[in-house]
Write an enzyme that holds these catalytic residues in place. Structure first.
Site, PDB file in Angstrom:
ATOM      1  N   GLU A  88      -5.301  -9.379   1.434  1.00 56.39           N
ATOM      2  CA  GLU A  88      -5.967  -8.980   2.909  1.00 56.39           C
ATOM      3  C   GLU A  88      -7.455  -9.148   2.456  1.00 56.39           C
ATOM      4  O   GLU A  88      -7.870  -8.754   1.507  1.00 56.39           O
ATOM      5  CB  GLU A  88      -5.647  -7.760   3.622  1.00 56.39           C
ATOM      6  N   GLU A 136       0.850  -1.026  -0.100  1.00 54.60           N
ATOM      7  CA  GLU A 136       0.059   0.101  -0.108  1.00 54.60           C
ATOM      8  C   GLU A 136       0.789   1.247   0.030  1.00 54.60           C
ATOM      9  O   GLU A 136       0.394   2.134   0.427  1.00 54.60           O
ATOM     10  CB  GLU A 136      -1.050  -0.130   1.042  1.00 54.60           C
TER      11      GLU A 136
END
Length: 514
Positions: free
Chosen positions: A290, A184
């Protein structure tokens, strides 16, 4: 350390001759006996990237990630000075591996690691039960990740020493599935304009270091935030090839941290259908790095059936549930108390029910067309957002990088598999109903096996679905006759005697060099 050769094969052949519902238990019995006699260290097979699939190097079966994020204490709990990280305590790893084996996961993702610590016991325990490791090379500490606001300032030789040290520490474990070069780092318009070339540079440097200092290829990829306005461009930027398929700067795999399926959602409401369409022509494995929205509690995990079902499994390579330990953000599958006790949550039970429905044999069937995908050529035309970087000019390695890659970092801590002699969990664990789970232990698997859902009902609370692979005729149908039962028992006794003998021979053979 015992290495399995013809003994493994002969045992497998003999066990395979028995009925399928007995095969798994006999596998476990043989390898447990070998472990008991001589400290047996089994090894999973390496996994490679082939087109847009992960593939077992030996069996050539497709590998679908059934994983869980493993970061006890969370990012805030990472403190290299403490001498502790998620994979440094073998006693804790043994407990968690036993629970994960019952749950049915085959991979863990670990975010923050100290490459100066000894991870041999934990890595060996997870290896023994067929659980692979996906590892982030960065950490939240200063200088140990790319600065998304000014990536050039953080991309230096000290940073490379950090990420190369993680490679050195974990390169010798066969269950090291891959490294995340970034997580990210790109999460908004400003970062999307400056960070992408540096992530590709990190991919290149990691791959060059692996090629120079590791005796096998270990994939390197990226874990993306599910920011839809820039998601397609992020994937396009990292999967394309600048100089053909051998381009070292492209990602080997692409992970997506996605929480769009909440509660009893649907394929359409969650917009999973849009993700499938978007990634349908991917040239690298795509998976959820995730997942597990917690807006509806307890989580019921109905997205599992979609993710591993016919609508998605042909495009996605599985996913990683967030997360193992209960932290302040309330995503945990289990509560870990300061006094060392653990209590599973209803989230664990519900996830186990969903995983037990999976048809692993179908998931392991490869798609021949998927393994022969040619990546697109990088060009500005792949990028749709005006704010996203559309230039594929990758930064040169920083000063000192060439020497590090050629000669290696100084005095690296290198891991290795060790013998696992203790398989029984000594730490107390309670099911979600508060009842202590007894006889908790790991069950070492044969050399070519990864862990799979097996129909266990760990907490003893929720009933297992009838579609579970292990929810078979024990509660339905006609009971066998007494004669049949005696014959079956005699056959089992004979087989167990044979396995005892073979286990002893395996140990003796290892001692004399067979």
């Amino acid at each position: 350390m015992v290495s399995v050769s013809w003994l493994d094969y002969e045992a497998y052949k003999t066990i395979s001759e028995h009925e399928s519902n007995e095969k798994s238990q006999l596998h476990y019995t043989f390898f447990a006996l070998v472990a008991f006699f001589c400290g047996y260290a089994v090894a999973v097979q390496n996994v490679r990237v082939q087109g847009n699939d992960f593939v077992n190097n030996v069996t050539n079966a497709r590998f679908q990630i059934i994983g869980v994020a493993y970061q006890p204490g969370g990012a805030s709990g990472f403190n290299p000075g403490s001498g502790v990280d998620p994979l440094s305590n073998g006693t804790i790893c043994l407990r968690d591996a036993a629970l994960m084996q019952r749950l049915g996961v085959n991979a863990i993702r670990v975010y923050n690691l100290d490459p100066d610590l000894d991870h041999d016991m934990c890595a060996s325990i997870f290896n023994a039960v067929g659980i692979y490791m996906l590892l982030d090379v960065n950490s939240p500490l200063p200088g140990q990740s790319l600065n998304r606001g000014n990536p050039g300032s953080s991309y230096n030789s000290d940073y490379l020493k950090r990420i190369f040290a993680v490679v050195e520490n974990f390169k010798n474990y066969p269950n090291t599935l891959g490294f995340f070069g970034g997580n990210e780092v790109i999460n908004d318009d400003p970062s999307s304009g400056i960070v992408p070339p540096y992530v590709r540079a990190v991919n290149r440097d990691l791959k060059n270091y692996i090629a120079a200092h590791v005796n096998r290829t270990i994939p390197v990829g990226y874990s993306a935030a599910d920011v839809r306005p820039i998601l397609a461009d992020t994937w396009s930027y990292f999967q394309c090839a600048i100089n053909g398929t051998a381009d070292l700067t492209r990602a080997d795999f692409f992970g997506l941290n996605s929480y769009s399926w909440c509660g009893n959602s649907t394929f359409e409401l969650s917009e999973y259908n849009l993700l499938v369409t978007q990634f349908s022509n991917t040239s690298v494995p795509v998976f959820f790095s995730e997942y597990g929205c917690n807006k509806v509690k307890p989580r019921i995990w109905t997205e599992v059936e979609a993710l591993y079902g016919r609508q998605m499994a042909g495009v996605f390579s599985g996913g990683i549930v967030y997360e193992w330990t209960q932290e302040v953000n309330d995503f945990g599958l289990a509560v870990f108390n300061d006094n060392g006790t653990v209590q599973l949550r209803t989230d664990f039970d519900n996830l186990q029910i969903q995983l037990n429905k999976l048809n692993v044999t179908t998931l392991e069937t490869g798609n021949s067309s998927a393994t022969a995908v040619t990546p697109p050529t990088c060009s500005s035309g792949l990028i749709t957002s005006s704010s996203f970087s559309n230039k594929f000019i990758i930064p040169d390695p920083p000063q000192g990088a060439a020497d590090l890659i050629k000669n290696g970092i100084s005095n690296p801590k290198q891991g290795k598999l060790v013998d696992i002699t203790d398989t029984k969990v000594t730490l107390p664990v309670q099911g979600s109903n508060g009842v202590v789970i007894t006889n908790l232990a790991i069950k070492p698997l044969p050399n070519d096996a990864s862990n799979t859902p097996n129909g266990d009902n760990t907490s003893g609370v929720s009933s297992i679905s009838s579609s579970s692979p292990s929810a078979t005729s024990s509660t339905t149908g006609t009971a066998p006759s007494a004669t049949q039962s005696k014959k079956a028992a005699a056959s089992k006794d004979s087989t167990l005697t044979w396995l005892w003998g073979l286990a002893i021979v395996a140990c003796v053979g290892s001692w004399v060099g067979v």
